[in-house]
Design a protein around this motif. Structure first.
Motif, short mmCIF file in Angstrom:
data_model
loop_
_atom_site.label_atom_id
_atom_site.label_comp_id
_atom_site.label_asym_id
_atom_site.label_seq_id
_atom_site.Cartn_x
_atom_site.Cartn_y
_atom_site.Cartn_z
N CYS A 667 0.80 -1.23 0.00
CA CYS A 667 0.00 0.00 0.00
C CYS A 667 0.84 1.28 0.00
N CYS A 668 2.16 1.16 0.21
CA CYS A 668 3.05 2.33 0.28
C CYS A 668 2.56 3.33 1.33
N ARG A 669 2.20 2.82 2.49
CA ARG A 669 1.80 3.67 3.61
C ARG A 669 2.12 2.95 4.91
N LYS A 670 2.14 3.72 6.01
CA LYS A 670 2.47 3.16 7.31
C LYS A 670 1.30 2.39 7.90
N ASN A 671 1.62 1.56 8.89
CA ASN A 671 0.59 0.69 9.45
C ASN A 671 -0.47 1.45 10.24
N MET A 672 -0.15 2.68 10.58
CA MET A 672 -1.16 3.53 11.23
C MET A 672 -1.00 4.95 10.73
N GLU A 673 -2.09 5.52 10.22
CA GLU A 673 -2.08 6.91 9.72
C GLU A 673 -3.30 7.62 10.29
N LEU A 674 -3.07 8.48 11.28
CA LEU A 674 -4.17 9.16 11.96
C LEU A 674 -4.90 10.13 11.04
N GLU A 675 -4.23 10.59 9.97
CA GLU A 675 -4.85 11.53 9.05
C GLU A 675 -5.74 10.85 8.02
N ALA A 676 -5.71 9.52 7.96
CA ALA A 676 -6.52 8.80 6.98
C ALA A 676 -7.99 8.82 7.38
N GLU A 677 -8.83 8.39 6.44
CA GLU A 677 -10.25 8.27 6.76
C GLU A 677 -10.42 7.28 7.90
N PHE A 691 -10.37 -6.33 1.28
CA PHE A 691 -10.28 -7.69 0.73
C PHE A 691 -11.65 -8.36 0.73
N MET A 692 -12.35 -8.29 1.84
CA MET A 692 -13.65 -8.95 1.95
C MET A 692 -14.70 -8.26 1.08
N ASP A 693 -14.56 -6.94 0.87
CA ASP A 693 -15.52 -6.19 0.05
C ASP A 693 -15.19 -6.23 -1.44
N GLY A 694 -14.08 -6.89 -1.80
CA GLY A 694 -13.70 -6.96 -3.21
C GLY A 694 -13.25 -5.63 -3.76
N GLU A 695 -12.62 -4.77 -2.91
CA GLU A 695 -12.20 -3.43 -3.33
C GLU A 695 -10.70 -3.25 -3.15
N LEU A 696 -9.92 -4.23 -3.57
CA LEU A 696 -8.48 -4.17 -3.37
C LEU A 696 -7.83 -3.00 -4.10
N GLU A 697 -8.46 -2.53 -5.18
CA GLU A 697 -7.87 -1.41 -5.92
C GLU A 697 -7.74 -0.16 -5.06
N ARG A 698 -8.49 -0.06 -3.97
CA ARG A 698 -8.39 1.10 -3.08
C ARG A 698 -7.06 1.11 -2.33
N LEU A 699 -6.42 -0.05 -2.23
CA LEU A 699 -5.21 -0.17 -1.40
C LEU A 699 -3.96 0.38 -2.06
N VAL A 700 -3.89 0.33 -3.38
CA VAL A 700 -2.62 0.58 -4.06
C VAL A 700 -2.62 1.94 -4.73
N PRO A 701 -1.46 2.61 -4.71
CA PRO A 701 -1.38 3.95 -5.29
C PRO A 701 -1.11 3.94 -6.79
N ASP A 702 -1.01 2.75 -7.39
CA ASP A 702 -0.68 2.67 -8.81
C ASP A 702 -1.42 1.50 -9.43
#
Length: 753
Positions: A667-677, A691-702
């Motif tokens: 995901c190119c992000r830290k394991n905890m980001e307080l500024e995230a949603e 993963f369970m919602d079938g929305e893996l594309e949300r995880l990756v920046p590319d």
């Protein structure tokens, strides 16, 4: 050696290039703006003696740029290829010598340089030398680039394969792309040939010189045919000298079959001779890696034929040597209470040069061996020979014919109700316990031939004064962590860059105990571990000397705001880390639990290879020293749940930490980001929900390969299970990352059965 048919085919690809080149003048000086063309003169530049040519040669449907040894228009041998793994160029290409170096000009696309010259340096001329080396000069005739510094599968007389350098075989006699084998001049002084698609452990070696521990040796070939390893006052001869004459040229090539051969070429007699082979084998199937995973090697007329296991198909039918995979998308494992779901298929006269995952069993018949595997949920296959049963895990490696062995393969009986997409809880994931049977195998393998391999390598002892001078008074600080502060330095003679760590709050065990720990850490040698070069234990001073890692940490790469590695690089880095941890857990002489796997402890070398740092140092910390919680060694966010339960800490704590790091890499992000949603603050929870919602594309920046993304996410979720016993071993993690097994659906990370 290649068959007559393949050899004739190999020679025929040069017919047009050689014919064109034969009529050209012999040229030693090539001026700026001079050009070569694939099909019209000039197609190549020749050495003054006419034995070598640099230019375009035909291969496949197009042309490559390379150097070949020209004995006659009918007999040529490629010794170097530029950009060998790129597609061939068309007949419209042009190669031009510019002040920026050799530039390949292509229609409908930007040109590219095939020689990397230092910034601020201009090329002035070039030469194809009589040695087989193509060089580029500046205006003062200093060599600023040469092909001898960038070998592919060959070194010539006068050429050096330096410490840390490698040769890669070609795919075939007529395809000079990178092939299945590599010859590594390792930084421990050992010259070793491995299959490329292997973990590069000692047990994977087909050949080793037995010179590990002799320092930073290089491989030399001289004009008398001496092939030897050398550095300073250490020399180890691999061959004796051969005849010296003006008509003789020597080369050493890593062949497509994995054998490193020393050749002589006699230009008066127009002949070629093999003088020495490393290793010497009578059966080409004796070379590990001749066939890929889950396939076994047979030979016909000296040619390798690769066959798939029952229930498996070729990865690529055009490259049958690349290995096989199941023809159903499930592992056999165990199926709850249904004995008809799996069965054993016998494969007569086939064995595997790989370790069992458990201690061999003493049995009285092949049927007993088959039943033992069938009833073992962890067992994928079993080998029966001499009343001994050896249980194996997939993928099976290095298979070959052996009349005394029967291999049993566990298969799924789909007609009995098994589905190609079955997800049985009892089989998900296939958690396979691999006991430590590989340690020391390298020594057993070579003990009778190479006694030097049993020597242990001890890190060098430095004085505090030496390290103070090496670091210019501990002037340049590289970083500060829980174990102490790290400074950049350089060793005298050669000015090799080093990193010196000043340890703080070390256990006061005394000199003997500290040196024992140093020897333990120093005996770990793996391409994905930062190398310990030495130490200081003078008075109260405790310092460690490591190889210097020039490209910072993984954290610098994946957490920076202005960019990150592409997907393929991230997958490669994850596999590097997994292989390093697997070595610490199962392959090194003393099993090591790292206790602090995190991106800041993953460093990148000159070639962007990921290496694990600070392994083995947890035992040196004061018992009261903490980083986040009293009594806990590790870093918040990467700690396995058992750290908080006063439970015994095992290697599975490192598996959990790796799982978190893997998700961060994805995901190119830290394991905890307080500024995230709100739903994405905790990375592990967010990944599982996507993963369970079938929305893996949300995880990756590319943009990534979604099948591969799905696979890596499942690996990460299995690694981060709350119960240590539910996490896979690092051996299985490596196998899953290599896409050699199917991965079943993981439960939620906090699930407890």
């Amino acid at each position: 050696m290649a068959s007559a048919t393949s050899y004739i085919l190999f020679l025929s690809i040069f017919s047009s290039a050689s014919a064109l080149g034969a009529a050209q003048p012999r040229q030693s000086n090539i001026s700026l703006d001079t050009s070569l063309y694939p099909t019209t003169n000039p197609t190549s530049w020749h050495s003054p003696n006419g034995r070598f040519a640099f230019g375009f040669y035909p291969e496949g449907t197009g042309f490559f740029i390379g150097i070949w040894l020209v004995a006659s228009p009918e007999n040529s041998t490629v010794i170097w290829t530029a950009d060998r793994d790129d597609p061939p160029v068309t007949k419209d290409a042009v190669l031009k010598l510019t002040n920026g170096g050799l530039k390949l000009l292509l229609q409908h696309s930007e040109g590219r340089l095939i020689s990397n010259i230092s910034t601020g340096t201009d090329a002035s001329s070039a030469s194809m030398l009589d040695s087989g080396n193509f060089v580029i000069y500046d205006s003062n005739f200093h060599v600023i680039w040469e092909t001898f510094d960038h070998p592919t599968d060959t070194i010539m007389a006068g050429q050096v394969l330096g410490s840390g350098s490698e040769l890669f075989s070609s795919i075939s006699e007529t395809n000079h792309s990178s092939g299945k084998f590599q010859l590594s001049m390792q930084t421990d002084g050992n010259l070793v040939q491995y299959p490329v698609a292997s973990p590069h452990y000692p047990a994977d070696a087909n050949y080793a010189s037995g010179t590990n521990g002799d320092g930073y040796l290089s491989l030399y070939l001289d004009d008398k045919g001496w092939l030897y390893l050398h550095q300073g006052n250490v020399t180890s001869n691999l061959t004796s000298g051969y005849q010296n004459g003006t008509a003789l040229v020597y080369r050493a090539t890593l062949g497509v079959d994995g054998i490193f051969r020393l050749y002589s070429h006699d230009f008066e007699l127009n002949t070629q001779q093999v003088l020495k082979e490393f290793p010497q084998v009578t059966d080409p199937c004796g070379i590990k890696g001749a066939c890929g995973v889950n396939s076994y090697c047979t030979s016909a007329n000296g040619q390798v034929v690769c066959m798939c296991l029952p229930g498996f198909d070729y990865f690529d039918t055009n490259r049958t040597w690349s290995g096989c995979r199941r023809n159903v998308t499930t592992t056999a494992g165990c199926y709850l209470g249904n004995d008809n779901m799996t069965y054993m298929s016998a494969l007569k006269s086939v064995t595997w040069m790989d370790d069992p995952y458990d201690a061999p069993l003493s049995v009285t018949s092949d049927e007993d061996c088959s039943d033992a595997c069938l009833k073992d949920c962890n067992c994928d296959a079993a080998l029966f020979s001499d009343n001994t049963c050896r249980k194996q895990l997939f993928p099976l490696r290095y298979g070959m014919r052996d009349d005394s062995t029967t291999t049993f393969i566990k298969l799924v009986n789909t007609s009995a109700g098994g589905s190609s997409h079955a997800e049985s809880p009892a089989a998900a994931p296939v958690i396979k316990i691999r006991r430590k049977y590989r340690a020391g195998r390298y020594r057993r393998l070579w003990r009778n031939k190479e006694p030097a391999l049993v020597d242990e390598i001890a890190p060098r002892s430095f004085s505090y004064h030496e390290l103070r001078e090496a670091t210019d008074g501990f002037k340049e600080e590289l970083g500060k962590g829980a174990f102490g502060t790290v400074f950049k330095g350089a060793l005298p003679r050669g000015q090799r860059a080093i990193a010196v760590k000043k340890l703080e709050k070390v256990v006061d065990e005394g000199e003997r105990e500290f040196r024992t720990e140093m020897r333990t850490i120093g005996r770990t040698h793996h391409k994905n571990l930062v190398r310990l070069l030495g130490f200081c234990d003078e008075g109260t001073n405790r310092l460690l000397v490591y190889e210097y890692m020039s490209n910072g940490s993984l954290a610098d790469l994946i957490f920076k705001a202005d960019g990150h590695p592409n997907w393929d690089e991230r997958v490669r880095i994850a596999l590097d880390i997994a292989r390093g941890i697997h070595y610490l857990h199962e392959e090194c002489e003393t099993r090591i639990i790292h206790c602090d796997i995190k991106p800041e402890n993953i460093l990148m070398d000159d070639n962007w290879t990921a290496k694990i740092a600070d392994f083995g140092l947890a035992k040196l910390l004061m018992p009261s020293q903490t980083r986040t919680f009293t009594g806990i060694r590790g870093t918040r966010g990467y700690l396995a749940p058992e750290w908080h339960k006063n439970a015994p800490i095992t290697v599975k704590a490192d598996v959990y930490s790796f799982g978190i790091v893997l998700l961060e890499i994805i995901c190119c992000r830290k394991n905890m980001e307080l500024e995230a949603e709100e739903d994405a603050i905790v990375l592990l929870d967010w990944v599982h929900n996507c993963f369970m919602d079938g929305e893996l594309e949300r995880l990756v920046p590319d943009e990534v390969d979604m099948t591969e993304l799905n696979r890596l996410v499942k690996v990460g979720l299995w690694c981060t299970q709350s119960e240590p016993g539910s996490r896979p071993s690092m051996k299985n993690v490596v196998t899953m990352l290599e896409a050699n097994v199917d991965i079943s659906l993981p439960p939620p990370p906090g699930f407890s059965s």
